[in-house]
Design an enzyme around this catalytic site. Structure first.
Site, PDB file in Angstrom:
ATOM      1  N   ASP A 173      39.983  33.339  37.410  1.00 20.99           N
ATOM      2  CA  ASP A 173      38.881  33.345  38.377  1.00 20.99           C
ATOM      3  C   ASP A 173      37.567  33.203  37.595  1.00 20.99           C
ATOM      4  O   ASP A 173      37.557  33.247  36.358  1.00 20.99           O
ATOM      5  CB  ASP A 173      38.945  34.698  39.120  1.00 20.99           C
ATOM      6  CG  ASP A 173      37.953  34.807  40.269  1.00 20.99           C
ATOM      7  OD1 ASP A 173      37.447  33.778  40.733  1.00 20.99           O
ATOM      8  OD2 ASP A 173      37.696  35.960  40.694  1.00 20.99           O
ATOM      9  N   ASP A 214      35.981  31.659  47.932  1.00 14.72           N
ATOM     10  CA  ASP A 214      35.688  32.730  48.881  1.00 14.72           C
ATOM     11  C   ASP A 214      35.348  32.190  50.260  1.00 14.72           C
ATOM     12  O   ASP A 214      34.177  32.092  50.642  1.00 14.72           O
ATOM     13  CB  ASP A 214      34.557  33.603  48.337  1.00 14.72           C
ATOM     14  CG  ASP A 214      34.953  34.267  47.024  1.00 14.72           C
ATOM     15  OD1 ASP A 214      36.174  34.419  46.776  1.00 14.72           O
ATOM     16  OD2 ASP A 214      34.055  34.613  46.235  1.00 14.72           O
ATOM     17  N   GLU A 246      33.631  29.075  36.519  1.00 15.33           N
ATOM     18  CA  GLU A 246      32.665  27.951  36.689  1.00 15.33           C
ATOM     19  C   GLU A 246      31.786  27.761  35.460  1.00 15.33           C
ATOM     20  O   GLU A 246      31.421  26.602  35.213  1.00 15.33           O
ATOM     21  CB  GLU A 246      31.825  28.208  37.935  1.00 15.33           C
ATOM     22  CG  GLU A 246      32.622  28.172  39.233  1.00 15.33           C
ATOM     23  CD  GLU A 246      33.561  29.369  39.431  1.00 15.33           C
ATOM     24  OE1 GLU A 246      33.252  30.457  38.907  1.00 15.33           O
ATOM     25  OE2 GLU A 246      34.598  29.193  40.070  1.00 15.33           O
TER      26      GLU A 246
END
Ligand code: MIG
Length: 819
Positions: free
Chosen positions: A418, A497, A421
């Site tokens: 996760d 999300d 980015e």
């Protein structure tokens, strides 16, 4: 407006919008070609110092690279794995143009001014540089930029770019590619988590693809600025792109995934239902959820542990206060057929002198990214101050991969990357400093601006490759949030999300279809929505849709109500169980489709036009899709109670599991919006392999292999296939697999059904086969298998179906039904 020229247009746009005209932004063009240098694989043309290289890198695949100063950027591609000149390339130089022919496509390099076009062998132009605005670069005060403008036919549609929000067809909108932690994203949010600079253009059934291989911040404008052209470009890096001929969209995708790689066959458990939540803690809670899954007979294959299992959110640690018997818990879950997936974020806690091994070993190995002044780049994330691995170095990827040693030894089965980015808290832009320095294997360096979009992919790559090294006999499972083109080689993904709203349920399908069209077939979303608490109806509908997503994972944020299947009483639970059970009954089919994806790049969830490119009615359909080649899904994605309207793909379709035939027609089918499950159809001519319900993929299904045969009309044929192996090891690579081709031929006199063993290197769980033939209008007069009369069969006149049971059917056979 067409004839008025670029400058006038730009000035007008400027006057209308107040945006500086493009022409005034310091763009520079090559102008007229002065020199031509033919090569075996293409051509380099030049004007002054500027050079353009156009080469064939595959049948129907061309690479175009612009070097304004004559030096081609040496940065190697992170995405491309196979780009070699095909056997025959023909280069022809005439007064006006150079043509490069490779396979069924031609690149035409026009000389005055320099413009590139692509056409098929018959001369139909597929893609051409805009007349008004040839490709350009600038080193204006806006910074270095490159861009290419293309003529935009009025009836062309654009698909791809990964999981962008909004409709599947990107026409009329513009997008930025800059990997972003987009918590709470909505229908118009952009950019999102991934950057996949690849799209498919589709026009009246003919498709081509463009892959713009540039990892800097880039943008695509599909006619938002003007209806006359579309464009793509980046703020940095090279104008370096691939043109990929079709003409079928499926061919484009096969070629794109040959170029950037395909998804390795996943472990079968990853195709089962996965239960997640932020977070299941402490240990007793995890055990309770596992027990509930089994008690409620909700089939499931995995439980996820989100960040709260860690000590102070430091990756690769375990909070032993909350999880005193962590290893035993993993083993106990495994004994119940549940794999444990652990989150392992890439931000390593900055904890000097505390004995935190990932920091100490990383520092000793000089594995962390530094600022231009040589100090460590430190940014706050979950563990507080954190440092970031320099994944562009292969030795750092190796080091990172080694961090999984303990968890793999403990028996964890999958890993969740996760925040890659990368997400950084409390800093401008929510990500790493643009000046942070990434080192490359060749000794050179790039700043974060140049690497940002590929950073997450390299995190997933390091995880995948590390796991392969630690457990070479197993198939790794990695779930990544950020991605660049080619990430399908290393990881599955999800859409980040999302929210617990009907709108997000409807958005799920275009996002997942788009990921599949962008090479990333193994994708899912948070079933139920991450943010917020879904009302029971919405949650049930989401389970019903998720059962047809490649990755089927229920997940929810901390402050939401529970999302598990049983939380809304027995009626909802029954509907949710039914959806999950259908998923497991279809596992032989789904696994076969996943295996096909690993070889062809064709996705698991497919927009109808991928298989029926002429079916323009589906070019703008964001709701319905094909699940593998043979099933058509028309999910219920809104809470309204007016009739659901369904248009079927071309040809004949059966309501799944019945003999009710429907022919594709102009007028949509109208359905009560409250069928218990998702409206599902099987293609006439399909043979769908299925099994009995199991509670997890490791459980042996009871009874025979089930084949559902949906008969086409007389004169028609059917086809189906089955792929099986041990579901988790690499043994299939050395032939330990079973591949069966099923077929049928229908005539007025009867039906001939065949099984042909194509590869026989694996003994599956079944020996017997039960064939259900749908659409049989009258009772057969006789049934024979390989010439012998079949004893065990029945005909149901009401249902118009024949059921045939055959023992020892794991081999070639021929069954004849006389009608
Ligand atoms: O800042 O790990 O998208 O799935 O549950 C939030 C906690 C970090 C974001 C992921 C979400 C996950 C959550 N993570």
């Amino acid at each position: 407006m067409k004839g008025r020229g670029w400058a006038a247009l730009a000035a007008m746009a400027c006057a209308m919008t107040g945006i500086a005209p493009v022409a005034a932004q310091g763009w520079r063009h090559v102008g007229a070609v002065e020199r031509v240098e033919p090569r075996a694989d293409g051509v380099i043309v030049a004007s002054g110092p500027a050079q353009l290289r156009v080469t064939a890198v595959g049948e129907g695949v061309f690479r175009v690279t612009l070097a304004p100063d004559g030096r081609f950027d040496p940065l190697p591609s992170w995405a491309v794995v196979a780009a070699a000149a095909p056997a025959s390339v023909a280069v022809a130089d005439t007064a006006d143009a150079v043509t490069v022919t490779a396979g069924d496509a031609v690149a035409i390099v026009r000389k005055r001014p320099l413009r590139v076009e692509f056409a098929d062998r018959a001369g139909h132009v597929l893609l051409s540089d805009s007349q008004q605005m040839p490709m350009a670069w600038s080193d204006s005060p806006h910074g270095p930029r490159v861009r290419s403008w293309k003529t935009m036919p009025a009836d062309e549609h654009y698909y791809g770019l990964g999981d962008k929000a909004g409709p599947l067809d990107r026409r009329g909108r513009a997008f930025t590619l800059w990997n972003s932690d987009a918590y709470g994203w909505q229908g118009s949010s952009d950019p999102l988590y991934k950057s996949i600079p690849f799209f498919i253009g589709l026009r009246a059934g003919t498709a081509y693809g463009v892959f713009f291989d540039n990892t800097a911040r880039s943008s695509f404008d599909f006619g938002k600025e003007s209806e006359d052209y579309f464009s793509f470009g980046a703020e940095g890096g090279a104008l370096d792109y691939y043109f990929i001929a079709g003409p079928q969209p499926a061919r484009v995708l096969q070629r794109y995934t040959a170029l950037t790689g395909r998804t390795p066959l996943p472990p079968m458990w990853a195709l089962g239902f996965q239960q997640s939540r932020y977070s299941y803690n402490p240990e007793s809670k995890v055990r309770e959820v596992a027990a509930q899954l089994r008690e409620h007979r909700i089939p499931a294959d995995a439980i996820y542990l989100d960040i709260d299992y860690q000590q102070g959110y430091a990756p690769f640690t375990v909070d032993r206060k909350q999880f005193p018997h962590f290893e035993q818990m993993i083993a106990d879950l495994r004994a119940q057929g549940l794999r444990t997936v652990l989150i392992t974020d890439l931000h390593i806690k900055h904890a000097p002198g505390t004995g935190y091994a990932p920091f100490d070993s990383g520092l000793a190995a000089d594995a962390f990214i530094r600022n231009p002044d040589g100090s460590l780049y430190i940014g706050p994330v979950w563990p507080g101050d954190a440092v970031f691995p320099d994944f562009t170095l292969s030795r750092v990827r190796d080091w990172w991969g080694g961090l999984y040693r303990d968890f793999t030894a403990m028996g964890a089965a999958g890993y969740w990357n996760d925040m890659n980015e990368p997400s950084v808290f409390n800093v401008p832009g929510n990500t790493m400093s643009p000046d942070a320095v990434h080192r490359l294997d060749d000794g050179s360096q790039r700043d974060h601006r140049a690497i940002h979009n590929v950073y997450g992919m390299l995190n997933a790559r390091a995880t995948y490759e590390g796991l392969l090294k630690l457990q070479p006999e197993q198939r790794p499972f990695v779930l990544t949030r950020a991605a660049y083109a080619g990430t399908q080689r290393y990881a599955a993904t999800w859409t980040g999300d999302n929210s617990a709203t009907w709108h997000h349920l409807a958005q799920s399908t275009p996002n997942l279809l788009s990921l599949g069209l962008s090479g990333m077939a193994l994708a899912g979303d948070d079933v139920g929505g991450f943010i917020g608490s879904p009302p029971p109806d919405l949650l049930t509908r989401w389970y019903q849709l998720g059962a047809f997503n490649p990755v089927f994972r229920n997940h929810a944020a901390t402050d939401t109500r529970p999302h598990e299947a049983w939380v809304d009483g027995p009626q909802h639970e029954a509907l949710r169980r039914e959806a999950i059970e259908l998923r497991y009954r279809l596992m032989p089919y789904l696994y076969t489709v996943a295996e096909e994806n690993s070889r062809s790049g064709l996705p698991i969830m497919r927009p109808v036009f991928l298989q029926y490119p002429q079916a323009e009615a589906f070019y703008g359909n964001d709701r319905d899709f094909l699940f593998g080649p043979d099933l058509f899904v028309a999910p219920v994605c809104d809470g309204r109670l007016d009739a659901q309207q369904i248009v079927l793909p071309p040809g004949e379709w059966f309501e799944f599991g019945t003999s009710r035939r429907q022919v594709a027609q102009k007028d949509p089918i109208r359905l009560d919006p409250r069928p218990s499950g998702v409206p599902l159809y099987a293609r006439a001519g399909a043979i769908v392999p299925m099994q009995a319900v199991v509670q997890h993929t490791g459980e042996k299904p009871a009874g025979p292999l089930q084949l559902q045969v949906y008969l086409p009309k007389a004169g028609g044929e059917c086809s189906g296939s089955l792929y099986q192996d041990d579901g988790e090891s690499q043994a299939y690579k050395t032939g330990k697999l079973l591949r069966v081709a099923y077929g049928c031929e229908v005539s007025k006199r009867g039906v001939v059904l065949t099984s042909r063993i194509e590869q026989d290197g694996f003994a599956p769980w079944w020996g017997d086969v039960e064939v259900t033939v749908y659409g049989v209008a009258r009772k057969p007069s006789a049934l024979r298998r390989d010439g012998q009369s079949i004893a065990d069969w029945s005909y149901d006149p009401q249902m118009q179906l024949v059921v045939i049971r055959m023992e020892q059917a794991r081999r070639g056979w021929k069954v004849v039904l006389n009608l």
